[in-house]
Design an enzyme around this catalytic site. Sequence first.
Site, short mmCIF file in Angstrom:
data_model
loop_
_atom_site.label_atom_id
_atom_site.label_comp_id
_atom_site.label_asym_id
_atom_site.label_seq_id
_atom_site.Cartn_x
_atom_site.Cartn_y
_atom_site.Cartn_z
N CYS A 159 -44.98 25.76 -1.50
CA CYS A 159 -45.91 26.06 -2.59
C CYS A 159 -45.21 26.76 -3.77
CB CYS A 159 -47.06 26.92 -2.06
SG CYS A 159 -48.31 27.24 -3.32
N CYS A 164 -47.85 35.18 1.78
CA CYS A 164 -48.00 33.81 2.29
C CYS A 164 -46.70 33.20 2.79
CB CYS A 164 -48.63 32.93 1.21
SG CYS A 164 -49.06 31.29 1.84
N CYS A 177 -62.58 23.32 8.49
CA CYS A 177 -61.96 23.79 7.24
C CYS A 177 -60.54 23.26 7.14
CB CYS A 177 -61.89 25.31 7.23
SG CYS A 177 -63.45 26.12 7.59
N ARG A 229 -66.88 36.69 7.63
CA ARG A 229 -66.03 36.12 8.70
C ARG A 229 -64.88 37.05 9.06
NH1 ARG A 229 -64.33 31.04 6.89
NH2 ARG A 229 -66.42 30.40 7.43
N1 SAM Z 1 -53.33 27.36 -1.53
C1 SAM Z 1 -54.69 27.63 -1.30
C2 SAM Z 1 -55.11 28.96 -1.86
O1 SAM Z 1 -54.25 29.76 -2.19
O2 SAM Z 1 -56.31 29.17 -1.99
C3 SAM Z 1 -55.11 27.54 0.16
C4 SAM Z 1 -54.31 28.16 1.25
S1 SAM Z 1 -54.16 29.92 1.31
C5 SAM Z 1 -53.01 30.02 2.64
C6 SAM Z 1 -55.71 30.51 1.89
C7 SAM Z 1 -55.88 31.98 2.16
O3 SAM Z 1 -55.28 32.33 3.39
C8 SAM Z 1 -55.27 32.97 1.19
O4 SAM Z 1 -56.02 33.12 0.03
C9 SAM Z 1 -55.26 34.23 2.01
O5 SAM Z 1 -56.46 34.95 1.87
C10 SAM Z 1 -55.14 33.73 3.45
N2 SAM Z 1 -53.81 34.07 4.00
C11 SAM Z 1 -52.67 33.42 3.74
N3 SAM Z 1 -51.63 34.01 4.38
C12 SAM Z 1 -52.14 35.06 5.06
C13 SAM Z 1 -51.57 36.06 5.90
N4 SAM Z 1 -50.27 36.10 6.14
N5 SAM Z 1 -52.38 36.98 6.43
C14 SAM Z 1 -53.71 36.95 6.18
N6 SAM Z 1 -54.30 36.04 5.39
C15 SAM Z 1 -53.54 35.10 4.82
FE1 SF4 Z 2 -49.62 28.80 -2.23
FE2 SF4 Z 2 -49.97 30.38 -0.14
FE3 SF4 Z 2 -50.57 31.26 -2.57
FE4 SF4 Z 2 -52.11 29.36 -1.43
S1 SF4 Z 2 -51.85 31.46 -0.73
S2 SF4 Z 2 -51.34 29.40 -3.53
S3 SF4 Z 2 -50.53 28.25 -0.27
S4 SF4 Z 2 -48.52 30.71 -1.83
#
Ligand code: SAM
Ligand code: SF4
Length: 332
Positions: free
Chosen positions: A72, A79, A116, A279
Amino acid sequence: MTSESSITSPAGTIRPALTEPDKSRWNIAGIEALFALPFLDLMFRAQEVHRAHFKAGEVQRSTLLSIKTGGCSEDCGYCSQSAHHHTGLPREALMPPDKVLEHARAAKESGSSRFCMGAAGRSPKEKDLAAVIEMVSEIKKLGLETCVTLGMLDEEQARRLAEAGLDYYNHNIDTAPEYYGEVVTTHTLQDRLDTIEKVRKAGISVCSGGIVGMGEGQAGRAGLIAQLANMEPPPESVPINKLIAFPGTPFAGSESIDPFDFARTIAVARITMPTSFVRLSAGREQMSDELQALCFMAGANSIFYGERLLTTGNADTDADMRLFARLGLVPI
Ligand code: SAM
Ligand code: SF4
Ligand code: DTB
């Protein structure tokens, strides 16, 4: 604006009486006052609100699948999928619709009511969006609700997803406005809010929440909840994630949040967003049964159900159903 006055609790201690907000506006001071309540008072208040709006003990289950993983362009500090971090996560192209459908069938079989799908990326490419639209309409035919999270959308993309029958769009605001720049620099909170607005206008229900445990402190958690609760209307679904400190991300070394502060965040979300599903999201695998029980007491009424989240593991489904049985929770 919340109305506050001092009342004497049954135990005789003085605590602020925070009524539900006038015209659904919450100010930070009102939310901080909730966080500052004695733990048992806060739990009691959350239970009262919960029982006024939902059947006590009913918990909705959603199953998550990563349909496009890694690589990404965004730099979200928590992330594993950001190309800015060195997490060693292999990049995977969009999963073919038939394979996604197999996962959806298994989710239906397991008792989940919502499927989802998460795709890494700033915003969806046309080819991927067309495939996701196909997935949504096929999954709807299985009798499952659908939710996707694909990053930022324009109005036309939101409209096409709505037309395919998409029930929910997940787009988290993740943290307090004041803390957002410490977490992400490649897009702004306003970008996220704009997408949420487009989703809402297209007639899709909104799933939006955040992450706690990134060093935001109680003020940061209050700011996150205020931002969510003051949306008009608040999101129908509010995922509260406990940071999964993924090795190689900037937040890998974050100190774990105190479990009671985590439960407090759930309770404050419940009180300020009385009709939303709250949730208990990422981080359940690392939680004790007792902490999860406290979170249900605090008003959580939804979970991610299934062996995996996106790139990390989730609580075991058999263990979940054993816990539900021990607590007398009813899966819906
Ligand atoms: N790229 C899209 C976005 O940013 O909306 C979808 C995927 S993103 C991984 C979805 C959500 O997962 C993030 O907004 C965050 O709240 C949650 N998330 C991602 N990594 C995480 C982590 N290491 N611990 C907890 N929540 C996480
Ligand atoms: Fe990209 Fe992860 Fe940020 Fe979603 S949460 S925009 S997958 S870096
Ligand atoms: C949400 O609030 N949490 C989910 C879902 N929406 C997309 C994602 C959690 C991801 C946890 C870390 C991972 O598995 O990569």
